[in-house]
Design a protein around this motif. Structure first.
Motif, PDB file in Angstrom:
ATOM      1  N   ALA A  63       0.845  -1.192   0.000  1.00  9.87           N
ATOM      2  CA  ALA A  63       0.000   0.000   0.000  1.00  9.87           C
ATOM      3  C   ALA A  63       0.879   1.241   0.000  1.00  9.87           C
ATOM      4  N   SER A  64       0.529   2.219  -0.824  1.00  4.41           N
ATOM      5  CA  SER A  64       1.214   3.505  -0.836  1.00  4.41           C
ATOM      6  C   SER A  64       0.229   4.567  -0.384  1.00  4.41           C
ATOM      7  N   ALA A  65       0.691   5.463   0.495  1.00  6.99           N
ATOM      8  CA  ALA A  65      -0.170   6.511   1.033  1.00  6.99           C
ATOM      9  C   ALA A  65       0.520   7.859   0.889  1.00  6.99           C
ATOM     10  N   VAL A  66      -0.177   8.841   0.339  1.00 10.60           N
ATOM     11  CA  VAL A  66       0.405  10.161   0.146  1.00 10.60           C
ATOM     12  C   VAL A  66      -0.491  11.208   0.811  1.00 10.60           C
ATOM     13  N   SER A  67       0.127  12.082   1.619  1.00 10.21           N
ATOM     14  CA  SER A  67      -0.602  13.111   2.364  1.00 10.21           C
ATOM     15  C   SER A  67      -0.714  14.402   1.561  1.00 10.21           C
ATOM     16  N   PHE A  68      -1.800  15.133   1.812  1.00 10.60           N
ATOM     17  CA  PHE A  68      -2.026  16.446   1.223  1.00 10.60           C
ATOM     18  C   PHE A  68      -2.093  17.452   2.377  1.00 10.60           C
ATOM     19  N   PRO A  69      -1.087  18.326   2.523  1.00 11.98           N
ATOM     20  CA  PRO A  69      -1.112  19.305   3.614  1.00 11.98           C
ATOM     21  C   PRO A  69      -2.382  20.148   3.582  1.00 11.98           C
ATOM     22  N   ARG A  70      -2.992  20.323   4.730  1.00 10.57           N
ATOM     23  CA  ARG A  70      -4.290  20.992   4.823  1.00 10.57           C
ATOM     24  C   ARG A  70      -4.266  22.438   4.351  1.00 10.57           C
ATOM     25  N   ASP A  71      -3.125  23.118   4.497  1.00  7.75           N
ATOM     26  CA  ASP A  71      -3.044  24.540   4.156  1.00  7.75           C
ATOM     27  C   ASP A  71      -2.653  24.803   2.709  1.00  7.75           C
ATOM     28  N   THR A  72      -2.537  23.751   1.900  1.00  7.62           N
ATOM     29  CA  THR A  72      -2.161  23.925   0.498  1.00  7.62           C
ATOM     30  C   THR A  72      -3.207  24.765  -0.227  1.00  7.62           C
ATOM     31  N   LEU A  73      -2.767  25.838  -0.875  1.00  2.00           N
ATOM     32  CA  LEU A  73      -3.679  26.688  -1.636  1.00  2.00           C
ATOM     33  C   LEU A  73      -4.033  26.012  -2.956  1.00  2.00           C
ATOM     34  N   VAL A  74      -5.325  25.898  -3.228  1.00  6.04           N
ATOM     35  CA  VAL A  74      -5.786  25.254  -4.457  1.00  6.04           C
ATOM     36  C   VAL A  74      -6.947  26.053  -5.035  1.00  6.04           C
ATOM     37  N   ASP A  75      -7.198  25.837  -6.316  1.00 11.45           N
ATOM     38  CA  ASP A  75      -8.337  26.461  -6.990  1.00 11.45           C
ATOM     39  C   ASP A  75      -9.575  25.632  -6.687  1.00 11.45           C
ATOM     40  N   LEU A  76     -10.491  26.206  -5.920  1.00 14.57           N
ATOM     41  CA  LEU A  76     -11.716  25.507  -5.541  1.00 14.57           C
ATOM     42  C   LEU A  76     -12.869  25.886  -6.454  1.00 14.57           C
ATOM     43  N   VAL A 128       1.382  27.768   1.802  1.00 13.79           N
ATOM     44  CA  VAL A 128       1.774  26.491   1.236  1.00 13.79           C
ATOM     45  C   VAL A 128       1.193  26.407  -0.168  1.00 13.79           C
ATOM     46  N   VAL A 129       2.059  26.310  -1.161  1.00 11.46           N
ATOM     47  CA  VAL A 129       1.597  26.299  -2.545  1.00 11.46           C
ATOM     48  C   VAL A 129       2.084  25.033  -3.235  1.00 11.46           C
ATOM     49  N   ALA A 130       1.360  24.636  -4.270  1.00 11.30           N
ATOM     50  CA  ALA A 130       1.703  23.435  -5.030  1.00 11.30           C
ATOM     51  C   ALA A 130       1.397  23.669  -6.498  1.00 11.30           C
ATOM     52  N   LYS A 131       2.198  23.073  -7.361  1.00  7.09           N
ATOM     53  CA  LYS A 131       1.948  23.109  -8.792  1.00  7.09           C
ATOM     54  C   LYS A 131       1.172  21.846  -9.163  1.00  7.09           C
ATOM     55  N   PRO A 132      -0.091  22.008  -9.626  1.00  4.90           N
ATOM     56  CA  PRO A 132      -0.932  20.828  -9.899  1.00  4.90           C
ATOM     57  C   PRO A 132      -0.289  19.803 -10.816  1.00  4.90           C
ATOM     58  N   LYS A 133       0.378  20.248 -11.880  1.00  4.44           N
ATOM     59  CA  LYS A 133       0.996  19.299 -12.807  1.00  4.44           C
ATOM     60  C   LYS A 133       2.090  18.496 -12.118  1.00  4.44           C
ATOM     61  N   ARG A 134       2.856  19.151 -11.249  1.00  2.00           N
ATOM     62  CA  ARG A 134       3.915  18.462 -10.530  1.00  2.00           C
ATOM     63  C   ARG A 134       3.335  17.480  -9.520  1.00  2.00           C
ATOM     64  N   VAL A 135       2.259  17.907  -8.844  1.00  2.00           N
ATOM     65  CA  VAL A 135       1.600  17.015  -7.894  1.00  2.00           C
ATOM     66  C   VAL A 135       1.060  15.789  -8.616  1.00  2.00           C
ATOM     67  N   GLU A 136       0.429  16.011  -9.753  1.00  3.69           N
ATOM     68  CA  GLU A 136      -0.139  14.905 -10.512  1.00  3.69           C
ATOM     69  C   GLU A 136       0.941  13.925 -10.950  1.00  3.69           C
ATOM     70  N   ARG A 137       2.071  14.450 -11.425  1.00  2.00           N
ATOM     71  CA  ARG A 137       3.159  13.585 -11.862  1.00  2.00           C
ATOM     72  C   ARG A 137       3.749  12.805 -10.685  1.00  2.00           C
ATOM     73  N   TYR A 138       3.902  13.502  -9.554  1.00  2.00           N
ATOM     74  CA  TYR A 138       4.471  12.856  -8.370  1.00  2.00           C
ATOM     75  C   TYR A 138       3.573  11.740  -7.865  1.00  2.00           C
TER      76      TYR A 138
END
Length: 388
Positions: free
Chosen positions: A94-107, A307-317
């Motif tokens: 099993a692989s588990a990946v966390s998403f930090p709660r404060d990550t800014l995203v387009d809602l 806390v910011v994230a690049k969606p394309k990078r997150v998706e690839r990761y």
């Protein structure tokens, strides 16, 4: 996480059938069933700070004191723990990946906000819309809640580039009961902490066993940590790794009374999507061992306290991680020795998810390098890592 380890329970299959009927959510997942190319199952595990019980009733002031939680309604329905779990076909690991709660995203229609507010914003909007149509009472609560969960799931799906098969949510009371049922979880702190003003976390340095309100305080603390919520994510991973190891051990599985208590805790605290056959899933999970569960965090960057994230990078990761592939240029990295890295110690195998090609500014204002090529292994459930 409690759902992740259900399949290892060797007793009480009749209880699992009861559980399958009793902890139903709404139609959160529109098209249930594995959709990953390899037949893997993707599960979204959510820890919610809701101050209600399984029936949606407000918790008593006495219970809130035990949970070290305020009765302030403004804090309710924030998804403070968000973990995407992939179980490959056959249940090998099993692989588990966390998403930090404060990550800014387009809602979407709500604009850019922190990820943990997605469910609450969509639920509030749905409640207002449904009230206008004359919906009230339990029906209003159920339909608005389902709308919030659906929006939240779609937000994670878009960010991570996955199709989520199942959804599991546990609130503060559920987490409290679960950790009591397993007899506590072993953790290790690098230094003593005193966060009595906020989370209630007051612990000495070193290894210790926590349950109930103390366990809640441990996973909820973010004030006073070098990187705020990012270090809280590391704590959550370390705790869940310990929880999985505890449940997978003979100490739990060989004790029918403890298994029964665990089932009771799950039955009263976990919300599952309507189409999930937990009995079938449990059978699929029985072959997973503690060292076959790995935790990591999506790549994010600290920018002026945000806390910011690049969606394309997150998706690839996420795609590489959950598919068992590695990309050395995009692994979460942090330079410096184990003694210098916030959140890392000698022997600690957790990843922070903080990476990139230039220095990042932490929430404390400190600068920390994030040069590529410095690799850390993910946390596994057979570790008891020492964390901040």
């Amino acid at each position: 996480m409690s759902v992740l380890v259900l399949g290892t329970v060797g007793y009480g299959w009749s209880r699992l059938h009861e559980l399958n009927k009793s902890v139903r959510g709404g139609d959160v997942i529109a098209d249930a069933g594995p959709k990953a190319p390899d037949g893997a199952t993707d599960i979204l595990l959510v820890g919610n700070d809701s101050r209600v019980n399984a029936q949606g009733e407000q918790l008593s002031e006495n219970m809130l004191r035990k949970l070290r939680a305020s009765s302030d309604g403004s804090a309710n329905n924030l998804t403070d723990t968000m973990i995407l779990v992939r179980i490959p076909d056959g249940g090998r690991r099993a692989s588990a990946v966390s998403f930090p709660r404060d990550t800014l995203v387009d809602l979407d229609r709500f604009g850019e906000h922190k990820l943990n507010s997605a469910l609450a914003r969509a639920q509030a909007a749905a409640e207002q819309r449904l009230r206008g149509r004359g919906v009230t009472g339990a029906e209003l609560a159920r339909k608005s809640r389902t709308a919030g969960q659906k929006f939240f799931v779609s937000t994670i799906e878009e960010l991570a580039g996955v199709d989520i098969d199942h959804y599991a949510e546990v609130n503060l009371l559920g987490f409290y009961r679960l950790t009591k049922a397993v007899g506590g979880v072993k953790v290790c702190l690098r230094r003593p902490v005193d966060d009595s003003e906020y989370s209630g976390a007051v612990f000495p340095a070193g290894p210790q066993v926590l349950s109930g309100s103390e366990a809640l305080a441990f996973v909820r603390q973010r004030h006073g940590l070098p990187r705020g919520d990012l270090d809280r994510v590391v704590r959550q991973q370390a705790f869940l790794a310990g929880l999985a190891n505890k449940i997978l051990s003979a100490g739990i599985l060989g004790n029918p009374a403890k298994v029964s208590a665990l089932m009771d805790a799950l039955e009263n605290s976990v919300t599952l999507d309507k189409g999930w056959n937990i009995v079938g899933f449990a059978g699929k999970m029985r072959g997973i061992a503690a060292d076959d569960i790995e935790f990591s965090t999506i790549p994010v960057r600290l920018r002026g306290g945000e806390v910011v994230a690049k969606p394309k990078r997150v998706e690839r990761y996420v795609d590489d991680l959950l598919s068992g592939r590695t990309d050395e240029t995009d692994r979460p990295t942090r330079s410096g020795s184990a003694e210098e890295r916030p959140g890392g110690t000698a022997g600690f195998s957790g990843t922070s998810g903080l990476g990139g090609d230039r220095a990042a500014e932490s929430e404390t204002g400190a600068r920390e390098s994030a040069e590529p090529g410095v690799e850390q292994r993910p946390t596994t459930a057979d570790d008891v890592p020492c964390v901040y």
